[in-house]
Write a protein that holds these residues in place. Structure first.
Motif, PDB file in Angstrom:
ATOM      1  N   ARG A  80      53.541  59.931  70.175  1.00 34.92           N
ATOM      2  CA  ARG A  80      53.847  58.534  71.131  1.00 34.92           C
ATOM      3  C   ARG A  80      53.415  57.502  70.019  1.00 34.92           C
ATOM      4  O   ARG A  80      54.252  56.278  70.045  1.00 34.92           O
ATOM      5  CB  ARG A  80      52.908  58.515  72.318  1.00 34.92           C
ATOM      6  N   PRO A  81      52.510  57.594  69.166  1.00 32.29           N
ATOM      7  CA  PRO A  81      51.972  56.225  68.450  1.00 32.29           C
ATOM      8  C   PRO A  81      53.235  55.583  67.561  1.00 32.29           C
ATOM      9  O   PRO A  81      53.968  56.606  66.708  1.00 32.29           O
ATOM     10  CB  PRO A  81      51.115  56.551  67.779  1.00 32.29           C
ATOM     11  N   ALA A  82      53.551  54.224  67.456  1.00 35.12           N
ATOM     12  CA  ALA A  82      54.556  53.520  66.758  1.00 35.12           C
ATOM     13  C   ALA A  82      55.920  54.121  67.170  1.00 35.12           C
ATOM     14  O   ALA A  82      56.768  53.874  66.331  1.00 35.12           O
ATOM     15  CB  ALA A  82      54.351  53.800  65.348  1.00 35.12           C
ATOM     16  N   ARG A  83      56.120  54.825  68.393  1.00 38.27           N
ATOM     17  CA  ARG A  83      57.471  55.482  68.689  1.00 38.27           C
ATOM     18  C   ARG A  83      57.742  54.904  70.173  1.00 38.27           C
ATOM     19  O   ARG A  83      57.803  55.595  71.176  1.00 38.27           O
ATOM     20  CB  ARG A  83      57.632  56.525  68.807  1.00 38.27           C
ATOM     21  N   PRO A  84      58.018  53.350  70.428  1.00 38.98           N
ATOM     22  CA  PRO A  84      58.255  52.919  71.782  1.00 38.98           C
ATOM     23  C   PRO A  84      59.235  53.437  72.537  1.00 38.98           C
ATOM     24  O   PRO A  84      58.993  53.505  73.713  1.00 38.98           O
ATOM     25  CB  PRO A  84      58.578  51.229  71.525  1.00 38.98           C
TER      26      PRO A  84
END
Length: 290
Positions: A134-138
């Motif tokens: 999930r991080p940095a992948r909106p």
């Protein structure tokens, strides 16, 4: 997160390339704008923006410009936030699933949609998606919060969406690192001869001919395009590097699934995509260098 095996070179990219058309075909299908029109969203561009962004909630044009990357902000702002006063994200997501159901049944037929192979593909694709981050992948993260549909073909489409948005989010990181803005990314991509034609891109992404030519001039100064608008050796190398960086940033789901699972998912998705393309999943005039 445990990765299972080392994959053959570009195995993840090959798998993505046959899964992604099943995801994106819904946005090109007549069923999708018809579903949104039934909710009061008449403009196809508005339908696309809310259809793909709905997982993030009733976001404004800035968020959509940031996450979609290569669309004109002016085009997006023409439709958002106004369209959210017409329809809710929850209604859009439900309409999108109805469109996916109708589109896949039309393109593949009920027998394929309800086949053991479709159920197997859904299971494999959902397992691969467990290796996404999930991080940095909106766009991926927002879709990962949605429930998995019960029907196997819709579960497969949901998983294809997760895998597509995960790779797409990573690709934007690569584009930023290469110092290509959204329009420059489109110009260099269409110069490869793959994907949508320049005319189709300008029309659907909201860029004027003047803006397109200005981007070509910037790329000419960087030595990435020649006077005829073709990629130079440096431009070709940049596009190659972009895809390799995207592969590296997107290796998680395919390493998680493992070589055997990736090979089987690629085999199944190839059969589905081949059938969908033969059934006219995409307008022929939208692709190529014309």
């Amino acid at each position: 997160m445990t990765f299972t095996t080392t994959l053959p070179e570009r195995a993840g990219r090959r798998c993505h390339n046959v899964i992604n058309p099943l995801h994106s075909s819904v946005y090109f299908a007549p069923e999708f704008p018809a579903e949104l029109a039934g909710l009061g969203v008449q403009d196809p561009s508005a339908a696309y923006f809310v259809g793909r962004a709905a997982a993030m909630g009733a976001v404004g044009p800035g968020t959509v410009t940031a996450t979609f990357y290569n669309f004109s902000h002016d085009l997006i702002a023409r439709h958002l936030p106004h369209t959210w006063s017409v329809v809710t994200p929850q209604d859009v997501l439900a309409a999108r699933l109805r469109a996916a159901d109708a589109t896949l049944r039309r393109l593949l037929g009920d027998a394929v949609v309800e086949s053991p192979e479709m159920a197997e593909a859904a299971e494999l694709a959902l397992r691969a998606a467990q290796g996404c981050s999930r991080p940095a992948r909106p766009l991926y993260a927002a879709h990962a919060d949605l429930p998995v549909p019960d029907a196997p073909h819709l579960a497969f489409w949901h998983a294809a969406t997760l895998l597509r948005e995960h790779r797409g989010d990573g690709h934007l990181m690569a584009l930023l690192d290469a110092e290509l803005d959204g329009l420059e990314a489109l110009v260099t991509h269409t110069a490869t001869g793959r994907g949508m034609s320049p005319k189709a891109v300008q029309r659907t992404r909201g860029w004027s001919a003047t803006q397109w030519e200005a981007a070509k001039d910037r790329l000419l100064l960087r030595g990435l395009l020649d006077e005829e608008g073709e990629l130079t050796a440096a431009g070709t190398e940049l596009r190659r590097s972009l895809e390799e960086t995207t592969d590296r940033l997107d290796r998680g789901p395919y390493e998680y699934l493992g070589a055997e699972g990736v090979a089987r998912l690629t085999e199944l998705a190839t059969a589905f995509t081949t059938a969908a393309l033969a059934a006219g999943a995409f307008p022929a005039e939208m692709f190529g260098k014309g």
